[in-house]
Design a protein around this motif. Sequence first.
Motif, PDB file in Angstrom:
ATOM      1  N   ASP A   1      28.449  94.817  57.585  1.00  0.00           N
ATOM      2  CA  ASP A   1      27.914  93.610  58.205  1.00  0.00           C
ATOM      3  C   ASP A   1      28.942  92.486  58.227  1.00  0.00           C
ATOM      4  O   ASP A   1      29.570  92.181  57.208  1.00  0.00           O
ATOM      5  N   ALA A   2      29.114  91.882  59.396  1.00  0.00           N
ATOM      6  CA  ALA A   2      30.161  90.870  59.596  1.00  0.00           C
ATOM      7  C   ALA A   2      29.994  89.675  58.659  1.00  0.00           C
ATOM      8  O   ALA A   2      30.981  89.072  58.218  1.00  0.00           O
ATOM      9  N   GLU A   3      28.743  89.349  58.342  1.00  0.00           N
ATOM     10  CA  GLU A   3      28.517  88.169  57.512  1.00  0.00           C
ATOM     11  C   GLU A   3      28.710  88.458  56.018  1.00  0.00           C
ATOM     12  O   GLU A   3      28.696  87.545  55.192  1.00  0.00           O
ATOM     13  N   ALA A   4      28.876  89.741  55.680  1.00  0.00           N
ATOM     14  CA  ALA A   4      29.064  90.118  54.281  1.00  0.00           C
ATOM     15  C   ALA A   4      30.514  90.504  54.048  1.00  0.00           C
ATOM     16  O   ALA A   4      30.962  91.577  54.450  1.00  0.00           O
ATOM     17  N   ASP A   5      31.281  89.610  53.412  1.00  0.00           N
ATOM     18  CA  ASP A   5      32.698  89.878  53.178  1.00  0.00           C
ATOM     19  C   ASP A   5      32.889  91.135  52.337  1.00  0.00           C
ATOM     20  O   ASP A   5      32.080  91.450  51.460  1.00  0.00           O
ATOM     21  N   TRP A   6      33.979  91.847  52.606  1.00  0.00           N
ATOM     22  CA  TRP A   6      34.336  93.021  51.836  1.00  0.00           C
ATOM     23  C   TRP A   6      35.427  92.639  50.814  1.00  0.00           C
ATOM     24  O   TRP A   6      36.306  91.868  51.154  1.00  0.00           O
ATOM     25  N   PRO A   7      35.325  93.140  49.579  1.00  0.00           N
ATOM     26  CA  PRO A   7      34.311  94.079  49.114  1.00  0.00           C
ATOM     27  C   PRO A   7      33.080  93.448  48.470  1.00  0.00           C
ATOM     28  O   PRO A   7      32.040  94.105  48.385  1.00  0.00           O
TER      29      PRO A   7
ATOM     30  N   LEU B   1      20.749  98.710  48.391  1.00  0.00           N
ATOM     31  CA  LEU B   1      20.185  99.855  49.116  1.00  0.00           C
ATOM     32  C   LEU B   1      20.058 101.084  48.225  1.00  0.00           C
ATOM     33  O   LEU B   1      19.629 102.143  48.682  1.00  0.00           O
ATOM     34  N   GLY B   2      20.444 100.957  46.966  1.00  0.00           N
ATOM     35  CA  GLY B   2      20.275 102.045  46.008  1.00  0.00           C
ATOM     36  C   GLY B   2      21.498 102.912  45.793  1.00  0.00           C
ATOM     37  O   GLY B   2      21.412 103.939  45.099  1.00  0.00           O
ATOM     38  N   PHE B   3      22.644 102.528  46.348  1.00  0.00           N
ATOM     39  CA  PHE B   3      23.844 103.353  46.236  1.00  0.00           C
ATOM     40  C   PHE B   3      24.659 103.016  44.993  1.00  0.00           C
ATOM     41  O   PHE B   3      24.854 101.846  44.664  1.00  0.00           O
ATOM     42  N   ARG B   4      25.135 104.056  44.327  1.00  0.00           N
ATOM     43  CA  ARG B   4      26.218 103.915  43.374  1.00  0.00           C
ATOM     44  C   ARG B   4      27.501 104.098  44.175  1.00  0.00           C
ATOM     45  O   ARG B   4      27.514 104.752  45.221  1.00  0.00           O
ATOM     46  N   THR B   5      28.599 103.526  43.703  1.00  0.00           N
ATOM     47  CA  THR B   5      29.833 103.532  44.485  1.00  0.00           C
ATOM     48  C   THR B   5      30.944 104.259  43.739  1.00  0.00           C
ATOM     49  O   THR B   5      31.062 104.156  42.516  1.00  0.00           O
TER      50      THR B   5
ATOM     51  N   LEU C   1      25.077 108.024  46.827  1.00  0.00           N
ATOM     52  CA  LEU C   1      26.464 107.777  46.453  1.00  0.00           C
ATOM     53  C   LEU C   1      27.270 107.390  47.691  1.00  0.00           C
ATOM     54  O   LEU C   1      27.203 108.056  48.726  1.00  0.00           O
ATOM     55  N   ALA C   2      28.025 106.290  47.577  1.00  0.00           N
ATOM     56  CA  ALA C   2      28.942 105.847  48.630  1.00  0.00           C
ATOM     57  C   ALA C   2      30.364 106.119  48.147  1.00  0.00           C
ATOM     58  O   ALA C   2      30.792 105.580  47.126  1.00  0.00           O
ATOM     59  N   VAL C   3      31.093 106.967  48.867  1.00  0.00           N
ATOM     60  CA  VAL C   3      32.456 107.353  48.507  1.00  0.00           C
ATOM     61  C   VAL C   3      33.417 106.531  49.353  1.00  0.00           C
ATOM     62  O   VAL C   3      33.378 106.577  50.586  1.00  0.00           O
ATOM     63  N   ILE C   4      34.293 105.770  48.701  1.00  0.00           N
ATOM     64  CA  ILE C   4      35.129 104.785  49.396  1.00  0.00           C
ATOM     65  C   ILE C   4      36.582 105.238  49.388  1.00  0.00           C
ATOM     66  O   ILE C   4      37.146 105.535  48.331  1.00  0.00           O
ATOM     67  N   VAL C   5      37.196 105.297  50.584  1.00  0.00           N
ATOM     68  CA  VAL C   5      38.613 105.679  50.710  1.00  0.00           C
ATOM     69  C   VAL C   5      39.385 104.503  51.299  1.00  0.00           C
ATOM     70  O   VAL C   5      38.858 103.718  52.090  1.00  0.00           O
ATOM     71  N   GLY C   6      40.658 104.408  50.910  1.00  0.00           N
ATOM     72  CA  GLY C   6      41.439 103.225  51.254  1.00  0.00           C
ATOM     73  C   GLY C   6      42.472 103.443  52.333  1.00  0.00           C
ATOM     74  O   GLY C   6      42.679 104.559  52.832  1.00  0.00           O
TER      75      GLY C   6
ATOM     76  N   ALA D   1      35.176  97.035  41.334  1.00  0.00           N
ATOM     77  CA  ALA D   1      33.753  96.831  41.583  1.00  0.00           C
ATOM     78  C   ALA D   1      32.963  98.136  41.657  1.00  0.00           C
ATOM     79  O   ALA D   1      31.729  98.110  41.677  1.00  0.00           O
ATOM     80  N   CYS D   2      33.647  99.282  41.684  1.00  0.00           N
ATOM     81  CA  CYS D   2      32.962 100.561  41.848  1.00  0.00           C
ATOM     82  C   CYS D   2      32.425 101.100  40.519  1.00  0.00           C
ATOM     83  O   CYS D   2      32.950 100.800  39.443  1.00  0.00           O
ATOM     84  N   ASP D   3      31.409 101.924  40.623  1.00  0.00           N
ATOM     85  CA  ASP D   3      30.808 102.544  39.439  1.00  0.00           C
ATOM     86  C   ASP D   3      31.657 103.695  38.913  1.00  0.00           C
ATOM     87  O   ASP D   3      31.653 103.973  37.712  1.00  0.00           O
TER      88      ASP D   3
END
Length: 260
Positions: A181-187, A197-201, A224-229, A242-244
């Motif tokens: 979402d554009a209004e939600a800065d990352w990360p 939303l219930g996700f572990r990261t 589970l949300a798997v994040i790649v860079g 910030a990840c679990d």
Amino acid sequence: MPDIREITDLSAPELDVYARLSEGQLLHYYEPDTGLFIAESPKVISRALDAGYEPVSLLMEPEHVEGEAREVVSRCGGIPVYTAEARILTELTGFQLTRGVLCAMRRRRLPDAASLCAGARRVAVLENVMNPTNVGAIFRSAAALSMDAVLLTKDCSNPLYRRAARVSMGTVFQIPWTYVDAEADWPGPAMENLRQLGFRTAAMALRKDTVSIDDPRLSQEEKLAVIVGTEGDGLLEETIDACDYTIKIPMSHGVDSLNV
């Protein structure tokens, strides 16, 4: 009946979408409405049609009208089908066409991240992955690994860019995706939205506290949300912090953990 039009003038304005407009310009072609993208090869075009994308025009070698692209042409109704020999098409587009067929198609409005993830259990998140080839390869891998959706940060290459869609073999039309979402800065805020939303990261990164990708705790997570860079530098330090979980893929021959 297809509307076959032999190309006699490379400067014709109706060919601008194939010859003179960048993918960024196509993205904003109908602004503020959705823009255009170019799909390449009969297989990729067919998967876009299966997903409900609207074709605007086709560009191909004459023999493909009744050859490899016959089914695609028949599915596209009466839209213009521009034809020329391969040499002319290469001169027009600046590259050699894969399977000799391109299709200009209308984009669709993207869903918001919350809607996309509402029923998902496994989500891939791409942080600033800028190479279209890499984006396409990740989508194809996400399909193989049964990911339910893909989220991209704002600096990622667009999955509907021609090369990304082609490398993905059309899986960009099969796996639901959107930008965070554009209004939600990352990360920060965006990752907090995932948690709500219930996700572990899980960050894909090399650290002393990493767990192996086959750690049983990962498979036991409900969501589970798997994040790649990004290429080269990988994930932002603040994203990893910030990840679990921080995950590595064990490699042989002394190679570091696999990344983008």
